[in-house]
Design a protein around this motif. Structure first.
Motif, PDB file in Angstrom:
ATOM      1  N   SER A 148       0.839  -1.204   0.000  1.00 29.48           N
ATOM      2  CA  SER A 148       0.000   0.000   0.000  1.00 29.48           C
ATOM      3  C   SER A 148       0.874   1.255   0.000  1.00 29.48           C
ATOM      4  N   VAL A 149       0.542   2.176  -0.883  1.00 32.60           N
ATOM      5  CA  VAL A 149       1.303   3.426  -0.991  1.00 32.60           C
ATOM      6  C   VAL A 149       1.133   4.237   0.296  1.00 32.60           C
ATOM      7  N   GLU A 200       6.381   2.976  -5.512  1.00 32.95           N
ATOM      8  CA  GLU A 200       6.002   4.102  -6.364  1.00 32.95           C
ATOM      9  C   GLU A 200       7.032   5.239  -6.260  1.00 32.95           C
ATOM     10  N   ILE A 244      -6.249  -3.236  -8.537  1.00 30.86           N
ATOM     11  CA  ILE A 244      -5.941  -2.489  -7.312  1.00 30.86           C
ATOM     12  C   ILE A 244      -7.200  -2.108  -6.538  1.00 30.86           C
ATOM     13  N   ALA A 252       5.634  -0.290  -0.758  1.00 25.89           N
ATOM     14  CA  ALA A 252       5.275   0.214  -2.095  1.00 25.89           C
ATOM     15  C   ALA A 252       6.525   0.823  -2.726  1.00 25.89           C
ATOM     16  N   PRO A 294       0.660  -2.698  -8.796  1.00 22.22           N
ATOM     17  CA  PRO A 294       1.511  -1.733  -8.085  1.00 22.22           C
ATOM     18  C   PRO A 294       2.729  -1.400  -8.954  1.00 22.22           C
ATOM     19  N   TYR A 295       3.318  -0.211  -8.735  1.00 21.91           N
ATOM     20  CA  TYR A 295       4.505   0.210  -9.486  1.00 21.91           C
ATOM     21  C   TYR A 295       5.614  -0.821  -9.323  1.00 21.91           C
TER      22      TYR A 295
END
Ligand code: UD1
Length: 418
Positions: A163-164, A189, A328, A187, A299-300
């Motif tokens: 999770s970001v 990102e 997501i 995460a 996810p990234y």
């Protein structure tokens, strides 16, 4: 609420500068609460979400000054530890303040963010992670009351999902905790690296920001720094699609190409040509977009969920059948019904959408269901025959700075109506 009136059928061409990242600026401004001193943040996008974040900072006792795209936050006077319900409701991502407020004040009180337009978006990972630092959390009457009976202590956290927001909250809580924190399955990102860079500039000791394992060695205090927010990869991709949909050509300036990398193979499959020179990118679209075999949001560094709606608008006018799988968020297809009103041929089942491209869309009155769904409808309008009226554009203003002005500068006809 406001509307955009879009006159379709114009080919977009030109050069634009990309705004600062919305998803970076929010946690970075929240992180200013942890700083004992003055933080200067450059390249802040002018968005309604940024305005709400500044209101929260001011409520907490920070003095905030804004000059163009630079925001200066003096956090020496922080004297509150709560976020009022009205501000929490304006922006779900206010939950990102939790770690920063606890780190600064040793207690925090916020309302639970509740559901939102793209899914339930629970905060269980945020709560279970923050508890591991020795924080006691009571949930009553829709409010979360957090206190630290002893001191914040570094810990090891394995996230069930990268999770970001939870990764950011853990980094904020860990920055001034005693000892070292390790985040496993963090995460990756680019916004996580940007937050780590800001915090490290303030004296934090964070390693691995942007990687699956992050370690944070807690420090006693953080001092002010100057930081420039990264360019917004989601806005960049949205403008690329706007040119692709209208058989146009676009040059994006001030981007970090690697951050948009997950989108390149998909646009190339659609027949677009992409040329990169340093921090500049040129996209040239084919006369007719080809279908994209399969897009799965991940996810990234996977394909971003935030541009699932805009790319669906693109595939709606592609030659052939495309499939999109949304992995997501569980309910991020609200734009589908609106695209269908414009003549798109889309069928959904659970998390999958099958899009049979049509030669053209037709203008219609549609309602923006959420931020990215709203931008997708404007893009669809650009490629449609006739006039499209997109209402509820306050959602779009949350994430795109001067959206209609930028599109008009590229040759589109988009007017804002109160
Ligand atoms: C951030 C971005 C948002 C983007 C999303 C995924 C910001 C301000 N927002 O949102 O634009 O779409 O990342 O890239 O940066 N989840 C749980 N429990 C939790 C936390 C998350 O189940 O405690 C679930 C969510 O419901 C969702 C998934 O995990 O299904 C991803 O959420 P997360 O990565 O946390 O997204 P946000 O940080 O909310």
């Amino acid at each position: 609420m406001g509307k955009f009136i879009v006159e379709g059928g114009r080919r977009l061409r030109g050069e634009i500068k990309i705004q600062g990242s919305k998803n970076s600026v929010l946690p970075i401004l929240a992180a200013c609460v942890l700083v004992d001193g003055v933080s200067v943040i450059h390249n802040c996008p002018l968005l309604s979400d940024t305005d709400v974040t500044i209101k929260i900072l001011e409520h907490l006792g920070c003095s905030v000054m804004r000059e163009g795209h630079t925001v200066t936050v003096d956090s020496t006077g922080v004297n509150a530890f709560d976020i009022p319900d009205t501000l929490m409701r304006e922006m779900r991502s206010s939950v990102i303040f939790l770690g920063a407020i606890i780190g600064r004040s040793g207690r925090a009180e916020i309302s639970t963010p509740g559901g939102c337009e793209i899914g339930l978006r629970p905060i269980d990972l945020h709560i279970s992670s923050i508890k591991k630092f020795g924080v006691e959390i009571a949930e009553e009457h829709g409010r979360l009351e957090c206190s630290v009976p002893d001191a914040l202590r570094g810990t090891e956290i394995t996230l069930a999902f990268p999770s970001v927001g939870a990764t950011e909250n853990i980094m904020l809580t860990a920055a001034t905790a005693r000892g070292t924190t390790t985040i496993i399955n963090a995460a990756r990102e680019p916004e996580i690296s940007d937050l780590a860079d800001f915090l490290n500039g303030c004296g934090a000791r964070i390693h691995g920001g942007g990687e699956g394992i992050i370690t944070v060695a807690g420090v006693d205090s953080l001092s002010g720094t100057e930081h420039t927010v990264i360019p917004d990869r989601i806005a960049a991709a949205t403008y690329m699609f706007s040119a692709a949909m209208t058989h146009g050509t676009i040059i994006l300036k001030d981007i970090i190409p690697a951050h948009i990398g997950p989108v390149f193979p998909v646009l190339e499959e659609a027949g677009c040509e992409i040329n990169i020179k340093g921090r500049e990118l040129e996209l040239t679209a084919p006369p007719r977009i080809r279908r994209i075999h399969k897009i799965s949001t991940m996810p990234y560094p996977g394909f971003p969920t935030d541009i699932q709606a805009p790319i669906m608008a693109l595939t709606a006018v592609a030659d052939g059948t495309s499939v999109i799988i949304e992995n997501i968020f569980e309910s991020r297809f609200k734009h589908v019904a609106e695209l269908i009103r414009m003549g798109a041929d889309i069928k959904t089942e659970g998390r999958m959408a099958v899009i049979q491209g049509v030669p053209y869309l037709t203008g219609a009155s549609v309602v923006s269901p959420d931020l990215r769904g709203g931008s997708a409808l404007v893009l669809a309008g650009l490629a449609a025959k006739g006039i499209t009226e997109v209402s509820d554009i306050h959602h779009i203003d949350r994430g795109y700075e001067s959206f209609e002005e930028i599109l008009c500068a590229l040759g589109a006809s988009v007017k804002r109506k109160a």
